[in-house]
Design a protein around this motif. Sequence first.
Motif, PDB file in Angstrom:
ATOM      1  N   ARG A  97      31.278 -30.115 -26.881  1.00  0.00           N
ATOM      2  CA  ARG A  97      31.836 -29.453 -25.700  1.00  0.00           C
ATOM      3  C   ARG A  97      33.367 -29.421 -25.743  1.00  0.00           C
ATOM      4  O   ARG A  97      34.005 -28.860 -24.856  1.00  0.00           O
ATOM      5  CB  ARG A  97      31.391 -30.173 -24.430  1.00  0.00           C
ATOM      6  N   ALA A  98      33.929 -30.009 -26.755  1.00  0.00           N
ATOM      7  CA  ALA A  98      35.369 -30.284 -26.752  1.00  0.00           C
ATOM      8  C   ALA A  98      36.222 -29.024 -26.667  1.00  0.00           C
ATOM      9  O   ALA A  98      37.164 -28.957 -25.871  1.00  0.00           O
ATOM     10  CB  ALA A  98      35.748 -31.095 -27.990  1.00  0.00           C
ATOM     11  N   THR A  99      35.937 -28.010 -27.486  1.00  0.00           N
ATOM     12  CA  THR A  99      36.804 -26.837 -27.486  1.00  0.00           C
ATOM     13  C   THR A  99      36.792 -26.147 -26.135  1.00  0.00           C
ATOM     14  O   THR A  99      37.841 -25.727 -25.624  1.00  0.00           O
ATOM     15  CB  THR A  99      36.385 -25.845 -28.589  1.00  0.00           C
ATOM     16  N   ALA A 100      35.632 -26.016 -25.531  1.00  0.00           N
ATOM     17  CA  ALA A 100      35.560 -25.379 -24.214  1.00  0.00           C
ATOM     18  C   ALA A 100      36.339 -26.193 -23.182  1.00  0.00           C
ATOM     19  O   ALA A 100      37.008 -25.624 -22.306  1.00  0.00           O
ATOM     20  CB  ALA A 100      34.114 -25.213 -23.781  1.00  0.00           C
ATOM     21  N   TYR A 101      36.260 -27.499 -23.249  1.00  0.00           N
ATOM     22  CA  TYR A 101      37.026 -28.341 -22.325  1.00  0.00           C
ATOM     23  C   TYR A 101      38.529 -28.175 -22.553  1.00  0.00           C
ATOM     24  O   TYR A 101      39.324 -28.175 -21.611  1.00  0.00           O
ATOM     25  CB  TYR A 101      36.640 -29.804 -22.519  1.00  0.00           C
ATOM     26  N   MET A 102      38.924 -28.042 -23.808  1.00  0.00           N
ATOM     27  CA  MET A 102      40.349 -27.875 -24.111  1.00  0.00           C
ATOM     28  C   MET A 102      40.843 -26.504 -23.660  1.00  0.00           C
ATOM     29  O   MET A 102      41.894 -26.385 -23.019  1.00  0.00           O
ATOM     30  CB  MET A 102      40.575 -28.056 -25.616  1.00  0.00           C
ATOM     31  N   VAL A 103      40.091 -25.463 -23.998  1.00  0.00           N
ATOM     32  CA  VAL A 103      40.498 -24.101 -23.667  1.00  0.00           C
ATOM     33  C   VAL A 103      40.573 -23.887 -22.163  1.00  0.00           C
ATOM     34  O   VAL A 103      41.467 -23.203 -21.654  1.00  0.00           O
ATOM     35  CB  VAL A 103      39.524 -23.088 -24.306  1.00  0.00           C
ATOM     36  N   ASN A 104      39.647 -24.489 -21.431  1.00  0.00           N
ATOM     37  CA  ASN A 104      39.539 -24.246 -20.000  1.00  0.00           C
ATOM     38  C   ASN A 104      40.215 -25.302 -19.127  1.00  0.00           C
ATOM     39  O   ASN A 104      39.990 -25.347 -17.923  1.00  0.00           O
ATOM     40  CB  ASN A 104      38.060 -24.115 -19.620  1.00  0.00           C
ATOM     41  N   GLY A 105      41.040 -26.145 -19.729  1.00  0.00           N
ATOM     42  CA  GLY A 105      41.880 -27.029 -18.932  1.00  0.00           C
ATOM     43  C   GLY A 105      41.209 -28.227 -18.321  1.00  0.00           C
ATOM     44  O   GLY A 105      41.671 -28.755 -17.311  1.00  0.00           O
TER      45      GLY A 105
END
Length: 446
Positions: A97-105
């Motif tokens: 889930r990391a990239t989505a968490y990073m991209v979406n703040g």
Amino acid sequence: MRRRRFLSGALGASALTALGATGCGNMQSADPDTITFMFRGSTEERDVFSRAVKLFEERYDTTVNIISTSADQYATKLQTAILGGRTPDVFYFDAGRATAYMVNGVLADITPYVESTDLPVDDIWQAGLDLYTFDGDQRGSGPIYGMPKDLGPFSFGFNKSLFDEMGVEHPDPDVPLTWDEYLSRCQQLTGDRDGDGKVDTWGASINVGAEIHAFLWSNGADWLNEDLTQVTVDTPEFAEALQFIVDLREVHEVTPSINDTEGLDGYQRWLRGQIGFFPVAPWDLTLYRTLDFDFDLCPYPVGATGKPATFIGSLGIGVSANSTKKDMAAELAMFLACDPEAQEIIVGEGQTIPNTQTHAREWVKDTSTEPQNKQEYIDIVEDYGRFVQDMLTYTPEWLHAFHTNLQPVLEGRRDVVEYLAETQQSMQGFLDAGNEQFRIDQEANS
């Protein structure tokens, strides 16, 4: 060649896009000396990490409000907290889930805290650190958005007691068995141990969802191409690996049949000492050390490449991007990941392998607790382990699609080659959709 993108799976992408526009919020205490930590695991694991948190509270003269839950409930509760504007200061998150968490703040950039800490962050396994970095386009470089709670090498093991009882030679701890040699050992281990005319021991029991990676990678196959844009399951190497797994039960009968697993599945039969070869992951050690037989580790059997392979799992420890106490929150994340005393508690209770290289070098020397061949875990991390690519793409649905209609194949009722050709098209559609969603979310949050 396109740059390789180390992307990962996500919550519903549309939900996170909306979340990025509305803000994450926090599950915070008004007390400036109190932070909130949300994590999950078995009862034993939660007890162990609670003890490590207690040590943190004493050393830093602060209070940590713990929210813990079982593994099967955690993802839903964390998603509810994030979307409801109640993100904890510190929380576990799946690497997928990391990239989505990073991209979406959702996740805070904790690089400044990492660079200024006295904790031995630079001694953590590099693969674990790289997994939680992101430069806005690819994983593996750029700012740090989390600490690895652990690296989980999914190792292979064997029941030493059963091998001895059946007069079967132990596998070499350093030289992997070929598939033919592995099959031969499995055949020798399969039999009627109690003399009642029914088979009650088997060479292995294969959990396809977890173990297929070892077989396909060692045979030169892979799920995706190098830049993670094309599904690659429709190949002779992949088909051969999957057919070998199917044949273990359907042709060679060295794994429990469907009828045999109706009452007791393969895992339960391993716990009862009825299975010869079985995975022994670090998170299993607390339980496995209580069993009535001796076990140890060996490399996975190898296909055409002659080189073993298996996957490495990981959980991240992140800090909420909207936390008002990022300094203390980041310190807790780093403390759990690498503080020597905290690691002694966590590793000593059989929850993980050491998260730091220095500790690991000493840990493998201990032969007083099983497995004796602890070096195998380190070999996986340093040499032949890999992250499954659904941890490295924006959404994981493409891999889920592979397993959706797999059961008839595993039961020998559907042709392997035909299935792979058909499912590759379905998987590609999900992969393309995930990559497109990544592009949309990047633009929406830039």
